[in-house]
Structure formats: C-alpha cells, structure tokens
Design a protein around this motif. Sequence first.
Motif, PDB file in Angstrom:
ATOM      1  N   PRO A   1       0.828  -1.210   0.000  1.00  0.00           N
ATOM      2  CA  PRO A   1       0.000   0.000   0.000  1.00  0.00           C
ATOM      3  C   PRO A   1       0.863   1.263   0.000  1.00  0.00           C
ATOM      4  O   PRO A   1       1.934   1.293   0.616  1.00  0.00           O
ATOM      5  N   ALA A   2       0.402   2.296  -0.677  1.00  0.00           N
ATOM      6  CA  ALA A   2       1.109   3.587  -0.674  1.00  0.00           C
ATOM      7  C   ALA A   2       0.865   4.287   0.662  1.00  0.00           C
ATOM      8  O   ALA A   2      -0.107   4.004   1.356  1.00  0.00           O
ATOM      9  N   GLY A   3       1.767   5.192   1.009  1.00  0.00           N
ATOM     10  CA  GLY A   3       1.595   6.013   2.208  1.00  0.00           C
ATOM     11  C   GLY A   3       1.541   5.217   3.493  1.00  0.00           C
ATOM     12  O   GLY A   3       0.864   5.612   4.449  1.00  0.00           O
ATOM     13  N   THR A   4       2.220   4.108   3.539  1.00  0.00           N
ATOM     14  CA  THR A   4       2.200   3.222   4.707  1.00  0.00           C
ATOM     15  C   THR A   4       3.631   2.807   5.002  1.00  0.00           C
ATOM     16  O   THR A   4       4.381   2.516   4.067  1.00  0.00           O
ATOM     17  N   PRO A   5       4.037   2.757   6.282  1.00  0.00           N
ATOM     18  CA  PRO A   5       5.379   2.233   6.558  1.00  0.00           C
ATOM     19  C   PRO A   5       5.485   0.781   6.111  1.00  0.00           C
ATOM     20  O   PRO A   5       4.610  -0.025   6.403  1.00  0.00           O
ATOM     21  N   VAL A   6       6.525   0.498   5.345  1.00  0.00           N
ATOM     22  CA  VAL A   6       6.718  -0.862   4.821  1.00  0.00           C
ATOM     23  C   VAL A   6       8.057  -1.387   5.313  1.00  0.00           C
ATOM     24  O   VAL A   6       9.071  -0.684   5.242  1.00  0.00           O
ATOM     25  N   LYS A   7       8.023  -2.595   5.820  1.00  0.00           N
ATOM     26  CA  LYS A   7       9.258  -3.231   6.281  1.00  0.00           C
ATOM     27  C   LYS A   7       9.512  -4.436   5.393  1.00  0.00           C
ATOM     28  O   LYS A   7       8.655  -5.310   5.278  1.00  0.00           O
ATOM     29  N   PHE A   8      10.654  -4.438   4.704  1.00  0.00           N
ATOM     30  CA  PHE A   8      11.017  -5.597   3.881  1.00  0.00           C
ATOM     31  C   PHE A   8      11.905  -6.513   4.702  1.00  0.00           C
ATOM     32  O   PHE A   8      12.876  -6.058   5.319  1.00  0.00           O
ATOM     33  N   ARG A   9      11.562  -7.780   4.721  1.00  0.00           N
ATOM     34  CA  ARG A   9      12.430  -8.771   5.369  1.00  0.00           C
ATOM     35  C   ARG A   9      12.777  -9.828   4.334  1.00  0.00           C
ATOM     36  O   ARG A   9      11.908 -10.471   3.764  1.00  0.00           O
TER      37      ARG A   9
ATOM     38  N   THR B   1      14.434   5.057  -3.569  1.00  0.00           N
ATOM     39  CA  THR B   1      14.051   4.832  -2.177  1.00  0.00           C
ATOM     40  C   THR B   1      15.335   4.517  -1.421  1.00  0.00           C
ATOM     41  O   THR B   1      16.411   4.430  -2.011  1.00  0.00           O
ATOM     42  N   ASN B   2      15.199   4.341  -0.103  1.00  0.00           N
ATOM     43  CA  ASN B   2      16.375   3.971   0.674  1.00  0.00           C
ATOM     44  C   ASN B   2      16.589   2.461   0.668  1.00  0.00           C
ATOM     45  O   ASN B   2      17.415   1.956   1.405  1.00  0.00           O
ATOM     46  N   VAL B   3      15.804   1.741  -0.132  1.00  0.00           N
ATOM     47  CA  VAL B   3      15.896   0.275  -0.118  1.00  0.00           C
ATOM     48  C   VAL B   3      17.049  -0.174  -1.002  1.00  0.00           C
ATOM     49  O   VAL B   3      17.024   0.011  -2.218  1.00  0.00           O
ATOM     50  N   ASN B   4      18.067  -0.705  -0.367  1.00  0.00           N
ATOM     51  CA  ASN B   4      19.230  -1.210  -1.091  1.00  0.00           C
ATOM     52  C   ASN B   4      19.965  -2.112  -0.119  1.00  0.00           C
ATOM     53  O   ASN B   4      20.579  -1.645   0.827  1.00  0.00           O
TER      54      ASN B   4
ATOM     55  N   PRO C   1      22.739 -15.439   2.495  1.00  0.00           N
ATOM     56  CA  PRO C   1      22.185 -16.654   3.085  1.00  0.00           C
ATOM     57  C   PRO C   1      22.601 -16.773   4.552  1.00  0.00           C
ATOM     58  O   PRO C   1      23.734 -16.467   4.910  1.00  0.00           O
ATOM     59  N   GLY C   2      21.662 -17.199   5.375  1.00  0.00           N
ATOM     60  CA  GLY C   2      21.967 -17.349   6.804  1.00  0.00           C
ATOM     61  C   GLY C   2      21.589 -16.126   7.627  1.00  0.00           C
ATOM     62  O   GLY C   2      21.616 -16.178   8.849  1.00  0.00           O
ATOM     63  N   PHE C   3      21.255 -15.023   6.941  1.00  0.00           N
ATOM     64  CA  PHE C   3      20.904 -13.791   7.653  1.00  0.00           C
ATOM     65  C   PHE C   3      19.599 -13.215   7.113  1.00  0.00           C
ATOM     66  O   PHE C   3      19.250 -13.432   5.957  1.00  0.00           O
ATOM     67  N   VAL C   4      18.920 -12.460   7.960  1.00  0.00           N
ATOM     68  CA  VAL C   4      17.718 -11.766   7.518  1.00  0.00           C
ATOM     69  C   VAL C   4      18.097 -10.307   7.273  1.00  0.00           C
ATOM     70  O   VAL C   4      18.649  -9.647   8.155  1.00  0.00           O
ATOM     71  N   ALA C   5      17.820  -9.832   6.066  1.00  0.00           N
ATOM     72  CA  ALA C   5      18.058  -8.418   5.756  1.00  0.00           C
ATOM     73  C   ALA C   5      16.744  -7.687   5.982  1.00  0.00           C
ATOM     74  O   ALA C   5      15.701  -8.113   5.496  1.00  0.00           O
ATOM     75  N   GLU C   6      16.796  -6.602   6.741  1.00  0.00           N
ATOM     76  CA  GLU C   6      15.573  -5.850   6.999  1.00  0.00           C
ATOM     77  C   GLU C   6      15.762  -4.397   6.588  1.00  0.00           C
ATOM     78  O   GLU C   6      16.759  -3.770   6.941  1.00  0.00           O
ATOM     79  N   VAL C   7      14.823  -3.863   5.796  1.00  0.00           N
ATOM     80  CA  VAL C   7      14.870  -2.458   5.377  1.00  0.00           C
ATOM     81  C   VAL C   7      13.484  -1.872   5.575  1.00  0.00           C
ATOM     82  O   VAL C   7      12.496  -2.509   5.249  1.00  0.00           O
ATOM     83  N   ARG C   8      13.450  -0.680   6.116  1.00  0.00           N
ATOM     84  CA  ARG C   8      12.163   0.000   6.308  1.00  0.00           C
ATOM     85  C   ARG C   8      12.070   1.180   5.370  1.00  0.00           C
ATOM     86  O   ARG C   8      13.041   1.909   5.187  1.00  0.00           O
ATOM     87  N   THR C   9      10.904   1.377   4.805  1.00  0.00           N
ATOM     88  CA  THR C   9      10.705   2.514   3.913  1.00  0.00           C
ATOM     89  C   THR C   9       9.211   2.814   3.882  1.00  0.00           C
ATOM     90  O   THR C   9       8.425   2.176   4.578  1.00  0.00           O
ATOM     91  N   SER C  10       8.836   3.789   3.064  1.00  0.00           N
ATOM     92  CA  SER C  10       7.416   3.941   2.756  1.00  0.00           C
ATOM     93  C   SER C  10       7.337   4.613   1.393  1.00  0.00           C
ATOM     94  O   SER C  10       8.251   5.329   0.991  1.00  0.00           O
ATOM     95  N   PHE C  11       6.285   4.304   0.670  1.00  0.00           N
ATOM     96  CA  PHE C  11       6.142   4.802  -0.697  1.00  0.00           C
ATOM     97  C   PHE C  11       5.059   5.863  -0.710  1.00  0.00           C
ATOM     98  O   PHE C  11       3.905   5.579  -0.388  1.00  0.00           O
ATOM     99  N   ALA C  12       5.454   7.088  -1.072  1.00  0.00           N
ATOM    100  CA  ALA C  12       4.481   8.176  -1.069  1.00  0.00           C
ATOM    101  C   ALA C  12       3.506   8.026  -2.231  1.00  0.00           C
ATOM    102  O   ALA C  12       2.321   8.296  -2.095  1.00  0.00           O
ATOM    103  N   ALA C  13       4.032   7.582  -3.379  1.00  0.00           N
ATOM    104  CA  ALA C  13       3.193   7.562  -4.576  1.00  0.00           C
ATOM    105  C   ALA C  13       3.016   6.145  -5.091  1.00  0.00           C
ATOM    106  O   ALA C  13       3.836   5.265  -4.845  1.00  0.00           O
ATOM    107  N   VAL C  14       1.923   5.977  -5.808  1.00  0.00           N
ATOM    108  CA  VAL C  14       1.643   4.715  -6.481  1.00  0.00           C
ATOM    109  C   VAL C  14       2.668   4.521  -7.595  1.00  0.00           C
ATOM    110  O   VAL C  14       3.066   5.492  -8.243  1.00  0.00           O
TER     111      VAL C  14
END
Length: 196
Positions: A108-116, A131-134, A139-152
């Motif tokens: 969803p747009a305009g919502t905090p999104v956490k990628f795991r 975005t700041n997602v990079n 393997p063996g680790f969980v990468a977590e990035v938080r962002t939010s998308f203002a626009a569709v």
Amino acid sequence: MAEQSSNPLRRPLSDGIVPEEVIARTEKHWLMVMAAMLVVMMAIIVVTGVMGALHPSSNVEVVDPQTLHLHGEFVESNLGTAIEPDGSATVRLIAEQYDFVPRCVQVPAGTPVKFRLTSADVVHGFLLPNTNVNTMVVPGFVAEVRTSFAAVGEYAMPCHEFCGLGHHAMWAHVSVVPKERFANLSLVERASCAPE
Ligand code: CUA
C-alpha cells in the motif's frame, strides 16, 4: 671581496628569486601539513573501524537457509505482504537462484513498509530505485529495510549482486497500489501482480 662576489651562492639575489632557506622552510612546513593529514586519516580509519566492531549493525538476525521452506518466518504461506496490527506492512521475500519469491508483491502507498529478506542459496541484492531500499541478501541472515512509498508506482529492479549465470534475469517487482485498493486485495493477490 672579489672572491666572494665571484661565488654564485654568495652573490645577492636579484628581485623575484626566492632564497634557498625560504624554500627549505616552506617545504618543511608542507611536509608537516601532509604528515598531519596522514595522521588524521589513519586515526579516522582506526576509530571508525573500532567503533564499527564495538557497535555492529543493529539488525543481525540469523536463519538456517536449508530449512526456510520447512518452518519459521519464511515458509511459503508466510511470504508476501502482511499487514501488522499497527497498520504498517511487512513484506517477506526469499531470494534464490534466479528469482525472488514471490516474484512480485503489492504494497500500500503512504504506509510504513518493512522488507524482510533472506537467501536460500548465494548472496543476492535487492534495490528499489529512488528509495532507501538497497540491501544485500546473504544466506543465513535476515536483511531488513524499512521505507514507505508516497506515490503509487511500479518498481522493477534486477538483483544487483552477481549470483550466477541467471543473474541478469533475476528481477524484483514491487507494485505500490493505493491504500484503499490494497485493503480489498486477497492474500494471494498481494503476492502477485497479475492484471485484474
Ligand atoms: Cu540474484 Cu544476482
């Protein structure tokens, strides 16, 4: 007197020529400046290195890459976009040669999104432009990035860590949809971007 003036080193210099001692002094000063810069740079390297070792990145989570599909957070039914009780979204993805699972997620747009993300085999990369997602997906680790998308919008990016012969064909697809529309999507629809 005549001998003194015949010695070129003793002869008074004409205007515009810098005496030898002045040149030597200037060179010594610059040498000291460069030595000081070296010391400062070495100190920065040592201090940041030591501080980095004392304060490792905040999100070091380990996971067994061989049992991802059997139990735990990254089982197939748990992948894709989930809405948390606080209204934020959590997207769980597995990177493997040569695909992201699921291949496409809707958020969803305009919502905090956490990628795991985690990898089932080798190191992959996950990047969403503008975005700041990079992140690397190791393997063996969980990468977590938080962002939010203002626009569709649509985000499609190839895996950006060379991971094998099919690397160039490995793409991540993230589709940002309006909040209201996302609420009406079923769980299956959230984890695919098939046209309606
Ligand atoms: Cu996965 Cu490159």
